[in-house]
Design an enzyme around this catalytic site. Structure first.
Site, PDB file in Angstrom:
ATOM      1  N   ASP A 116      -1.377   7.541   3.100  1.00  0.00           N
ATOM      2  CA  ASP A 116      -0.609   6.524   2.406  1.00  0.00           C
ATOM      3  C   ASP A 116       0.878   6.769   2.641  1.00  0.00           C
ATOM      4  O   ASP A 116       1.361   7.887   2.469  1.00  0.00           O
ATOM      5  CB  ASP A 116      -0.917   6.567   0.898  1.00  0.00           C
ATOM      6  CG  ASP A 116      -0.413   5.326   0.184  1.00  0.00           C
ATOM      7  OD1 ASP A 116      -0.216   4.284   0.841  1.00  0.00           O
ATOM      8  OD2 ASP A 116      -0.216   5.401  -1.047  1.00  0.00           O
ATOM      9  N   HIS A 123      10.784   0.059  -3.438  1.00  0.00           N
ATOM     10  CA  HIS A 123       9.852   0.884  -4.217  1.00  0.00           C
ATOM     11  C   HIS A 123      10.324   2.337  -4.278  1.00  0.00           C
ATOM     12  O   HIS A 123      10.358   2.948  -5.357  1.00  0.00           O
ATOM     13  CB  HIS A 123       8.448   0.811  -3.609  1.00  0.00           C
ATOM     14  CG  HIS A 123       7.479   1.760  -4.247  1.00  0.00           C
ATOM     15  ND1 HIS A 123       7.009   1.592  -5.534  1.00  0.00           N
ATOM     16  CD2 HIS A 123       6.897   2.900  -3.791  1.00  0.00           C
ATOM     17  CE1 HIS A 123       6.182   2.582  -5.832  1.00  0.00           C
ATOM     18  NE2 HIS A 123       6.092   3.393  -4.798  1.00  0.00           N
ATOM     19  N   GLU A 189      -1.140  -0.039  -7.460  1.00  0.00           N
ATOM     20  CA  GLU A 189      -0.119  -0.156  -6.416  1.00  0.00           C
ATOM     21  C   GLU A 189      -0.608  -1.196  -5.424  1.00  0.00           C
ATOM     22  O   GLU A 189      -1.684  -1.055  -4.837  1.00  0.00           O
ATOM     23  CB  GLU A 189       0.142   1.191  -5.720  1.00  0.00           C
ATOM     24  CG  GLU A 189       0.894   2.179  -6.606  1.00  0.00           C
ATOM     25  CD  GLU A 189       1.414   3.406  -5.860  1.00  0.00           C
ATOM     26  OE1 GLU A 189       0.926   3.699  -4.750  1.00  0.00           O
ATOM     27  OE2 GLU A 189       2.320   4.079  -6.401  1.00  0.00           O
ATOM     28  N   GLU A 191      -0.703  -2.741  -2.020  1.00  0.00           N
ATOM     29  CA  GLU A 191      -0.390  -2.237  -0.682  1.00  0.00           C
ATOM     30  C   GLU A 191      -1.169  -3.001   0.381  1.00  0.00           C
ATOM     31  O   GLU A 191      -2.162  -3.663   0.098  1.00  0.00           O
ATOM     32  CB  GLU A 191      -0.749  -0.744  -0.584  1.00  0.00           C
ATOM     33  CG  GLU A 191      -0.106   0.108  -1.677  1.00  0.00           C
ATOM     34  CD  GLU A 191      -0.097   1.586  -1.348  1.00  0.00           C
ATOM     35  OE1 GLU A 191      -0.356   1.952  -0.184  1.00  0.00           O
ATOM     36  OE2 GLU A 191       0.167   2.380  -2.275  1.00  0.00           O
ATOM     37  N   ASP A 223      -3.827   1.252  -4.517  1.00  0.00           N
ATOM     38  CA  ASP A 223      -3.740   2.712  -4.645  1.00  0.00           C
ATOM     39  C   ASP A 223      -3.563   3.036  -6.131  1.00  0.00           C
ATOM     40  O   ASP A 223      -2.462   3.284  -6.604  1.00  0.00           O
ATOM     41  CB  ASP A 223      -2.554   3.207  -3.808  1.00  0.00           C
ATOM     42  CG  ASP A 223      -2.318   4.696  -3.955  1.00  0.00           C
ATOM     43  OD1 ASP A 223      -3.263   5.414  -4.293  1.00  0.00           O
ATOM     44  OD2 ASP A 223      -1.178   5.136  -3.719  1.00  0.00           O
ATOM     45  N   ARG A 227       0.111   7.770 -13.551  1.00  0.00           N
ATOM     46  CA  ARG A 227       1.518   8.209 -13.464  1.00  0.00           C
ATOM     47  C   ARG A 227       1.786   9.490 -14.233  1.00  0.00           C
ATOM     48  O   ARG A 227       2.659  10.274 -13.840  1.00  0.00           O
ATOM     49  CB  ARG A 227       2.439   7.102 -13.977  1.00  0.00           C
ATOM     50  CG  ARG A 227       2.345   5.802 -13.221  1.00  0.00           C
ATOM     51  CD  ARG A 227       2.655   5.983 -11.757  1.00  0.00           C
ATOM     52  NE  ARG A 227       2.601   4.710 -11.040  1.00  0.00           N
ATOM     53  CZ  ARG A 227       2.637   4.618  -9.712  1.00  0.00           C
ATOM     54  NH1 ARG A 227       2.723   5.707  -8.961  1.00  0.00           N
ATOM     55  NH2 ARG A 227       2.579   3.444  -9.136  1.00  0.00           N
ATOM     56  N   GLN A 230       0.347  12.302 -12.158  1.00  0.00           N
ATOM     57  CA  GLN A 230       1.190  12.399 -10.961  1.00  0.00           C
ATOM     58  C   GLN A 230       2.524  13.081 -11.273  1.00  0.00           C
ATOM     59  O   GLN A 230       2.971  13.971 -10.529  1.00  0.00           O
ATOM     60  CB  GLN A 230       1.436  10.985 -10.410  1.00  0.00           C
ATOM     61  CG  GLN A 230       2.278  10.931  -9.143  1.00  0.00           C
ATOM     62  CD  GLN A 230       2.593   9.488  -8.729  1.00  0.00           C
ATOM     63  OE1 GLN A 230       2.175   8.530  -9.385  1.00  0.00           O
ATOM     64  NE2 GLN A 230       3.329   9.325  -7.645  1.00  0.00           N
ATOM     65  N   LYS A 243      -3.916  10.379  -7.815  1.00  0.00           N
ATOM     66  CA  LYS A 243      -4.218   9.280  -6.888  1.00  0.00           C
ATOM     67  C   LYS A 243      -5.657   9.327  -6.380  1.00  0.00           C
ATOM     68  O   LYS A 243      -6.206   8.296  -5.995  1.00  0.00           O
ATOM     69  CB  LYS A 243      -3.306   9.389  -5.651  1.00  0.00           C
ATOM     70  CG  LYS A 243      -1.822   9.358  -5.949  1.00  0.00           C
ATOM     71  CD  LYS A 243      -1.319   7.949  -5.889  1.00  0.00           C
ATOM     72  CE  LYS A 243       0.204   7.911  -5.828  1.00  0.00           C
ATOM     73  NZ  LYS A 243       0.674   6.525  -5.739  1.00  0.00           N
ATOM     74  N   THR A 247      -9.374   4.602  -4.536  1.00  0.00           N
ATOM     75  CA  THR A 247      -8.484   3.692  -3.807  1.00  0.00           C
ATOM     76  C   THR A 247      -9.346   2.511  -3.383  1.00  0.00           C
ATOM     77  O   THR A 247     -10.363   2.704  -2.712  1.00  0.00           O
ATOM     78  CB  THR A 247      -7.901   4.371  -2.550  1.00  0.00           C
ATOM     79  OG1 THR A 247      -7.263   5.594  -2.922  1.00  0.00           O
ATOM     80  CG2 THR A 247      -6.900   3.461  -1.852  1.00  0.00           C
ATOM     81  N   GLU A 351       7.156   0.136 -11.928  1.00  0.00           N
ATOM     82  CA  GLU A 351       8.431  -0.551 -11.718  1.00  0.00           C
ATOM     83  C   GLU A 351       8.557  -1.794 -12.602  1.00  0.00           C
ATOM     84  O   GLU A 351       9.619  -2.066 -13.158  1.00  0.00           O
ATOM     85  CB  GLU A 351       8.554  -0.959 -10.250  1.00  0.00           C
ATOM     86  CG  GLU A 351       8.563   0.209  -9.288  1.00  0.00           C
ATOM     87  CD  GLU A 351       8.238  -0.226  -7.870  1.00  0.00           C
ATOM     88  OE1 GLU A 351       7.034  -0.235  -7.504  1.00  0.00           O
ATOM     89  OE2 GLU A 351       9.176  -0.583  -7.135  1.00  0.00           O
TER      90      GLU A 351
HETATM   91 MN    MN Z   1       0.593   4.353  -2.785  1.00  0.00          MN
END
Ligand code: MN
Length: 405
Positions: A116, A123, A189, A191, A223, A227, A230, A243, A247, A351
């Site tokens: 990834d 971002h 996420e 992506e 993804d 948080r 992480q 993570k 996925t 975000e």
């Molecule tokens: Mn990602």
């Protein structure tokens, strides 16, 4: 236009023709191609047509087809188009078309390695501001190389698979000891993922200009990210258990060739990148005009725009192999969260809610900081074509289930 009843401007018309793997309830898996809301069983169709590569369609993944390389991919795509446009094949074809409501979609690719990236400047800057407010938003290497990490290939799941809320260590109070429990900051996420078809030999970097010889197709990818897990674990070696629990990718893989009209120049790269990331000509550095949407329980909460991505897929592939690392059929590399400059184009709740300090509004009057149990996250996307029609990316969706006791 095709004799088959799908208008050119409908989703999954002749300009898209994505591949997937499915089974009719309880039956053998087959490689299929999607048109409208139907799928054509390519294994049976190719057997009847005595197609020279019929064996690769009677498979439980796209890997045998992907391994054959770009010349065969193009031949097969031309053959599929001819099936839908040649009226004389109508009866045979109709016999092998199934309604998508009658099939189970399977993971389309046997994923080899999964990487990834972190290719959106917006971002990366937002994450820097949130997680490291006392440092520059972008780390000093960010504009010199496409930053990436190795994810967990074995937990890549097909769209529609439930995602169990992960438990793990987190440190909500830095002055106290860490605690263990279900993540309270579960995020998405948005992506774009690129699926590698052709392998490359160990020790031989893949040049920017050779990306099309290796990239088979494009998927949408979520993804999922915890948080809180992480934030506590990622220094100094990067994302790990925050993570790797799941996925999600779309069930349908759109051939890269379908996006030829969606190629756009990259944003200007300043400072100039090193030679191996430059390519021989500007058109080797293509970006893609992909318009994405993120929905939670049917409410659209963001519209990320892929064309703003700083690093191109070809540069990611070149960087990933510049040390001589080889590619394998089934390798999957993803762009990183797609976030534009505007707040309604951010590709993660981290975000959109600025780490949970604000809430996104849902159509039912509710709001979200991070994901709640039962939430369904759906990513969709498409690329405009010059004639006004669209190439439609396979959607990826997943429901959050409560953490295990
Ligand atoms: Mn990602």
């Amino acid at each position: 236009m095709t004799w088959f009843d799908v208008p050119d401007d409908a989703a999954y018309g002749l300009a898209t023709l994505p591949y997937g793997v499915f089974s009719r309830r309880g039956g053998e898996p087959t490689v299929g191609v999607r048109i409208g809301d139907s799928a054509l069983e390519l294994a049976a169709m190719a057997r009847e047509a005595r197609h020279p590569h019929a064996d690769v369609f009677a498979a439980s993944s796209l890997n045998p087809l992907m391994r054959l390389g770009p010349a065969v991919w193009r031949d097969v795509r031309r053959w599929v188009v001819s099936l839908f446009t040649d009226d004389t094949r109508r009866d045979t074809l109709t016999a092998h078309l199934v309604d998508l409501g009658e099939v189970d979609m399977l993971l389309p690719v046997e994923v080899a390695d999964y990487v990834d990236f972190y290719a959106s400047e917006s971002h990366a800057s937002n994450v820097g501001r949130i997680f490291r407010p006392d440092s520059p938003a972008l780390p000093p290497n960010w504009k010199h190389l496409p930053i990436g990490y190795h994810g967990r290939a074995g937990t890549v799941v097909v769209s529609g698979t439930d995602v169990v809320r992960p438990s793990g260590q987190r440190s909500p109070d830095p002055s106290a000891a860490p605690i263990f429990g279900p993540s309270t900051k579960l995020d998405l996420e948005c992506e774009v993922g690129f699926v590698v078809g052709c392998s490359s030999p160990l020790g031989e970097p893949v040049a920017v200009g050779s990306a099309r010889d290796h990239i088979f197709g494009v998927v949408l990818l979520n993804d999922w990210s915890a948080r809180d897990i992480q934030a506590w674990e990622y220094v100094p070696l990067g994302p790990f258990l925050g993570k790797s629990f799941a996925t999600s990718i779309s069930a349908w893989v759109v051939p890269l060739d379908a996006f030829i009209d969606a190629e756009v120049p990259l944003p200007r790269q300043d400072p100039a990148v090193l030679r191996y990331l430059q390519g021989e000509a500007d058109d080797e550095l293509w970006g893609l005009d992909l318009r994405l949407e993120v929905a939670i329980n049917g409410s659209v909460v963001s519209a990320p725009d892929y064309r703003s991505m700083y690093w191109s897929p070809a540069q990611m592939l070149a960087h990933m192999t510049v040390n001589g690392a080889s590619l394998r059929t089934g390798d999957l590399f993803a762009s990183g969260t797609v976030s534009g400059d505007a707040a309604d184009t951010f590709g993660s709740l981290l975000e959109l809610t600025w780490n949970g300090t604000e809430r996104v509004k849902l159509d039912d009057g509710g709001g979200r900081g991070f994901l709640e149990d039962g939430d369904v996250v759906t990513l969709t996307g498409s690329a405009p074509r010059p004639d006004g029609s669209w190439v439609t990316l396979g959607e990826v969706t997943g429901r959050i289930r409560s953490a295990r006791e």
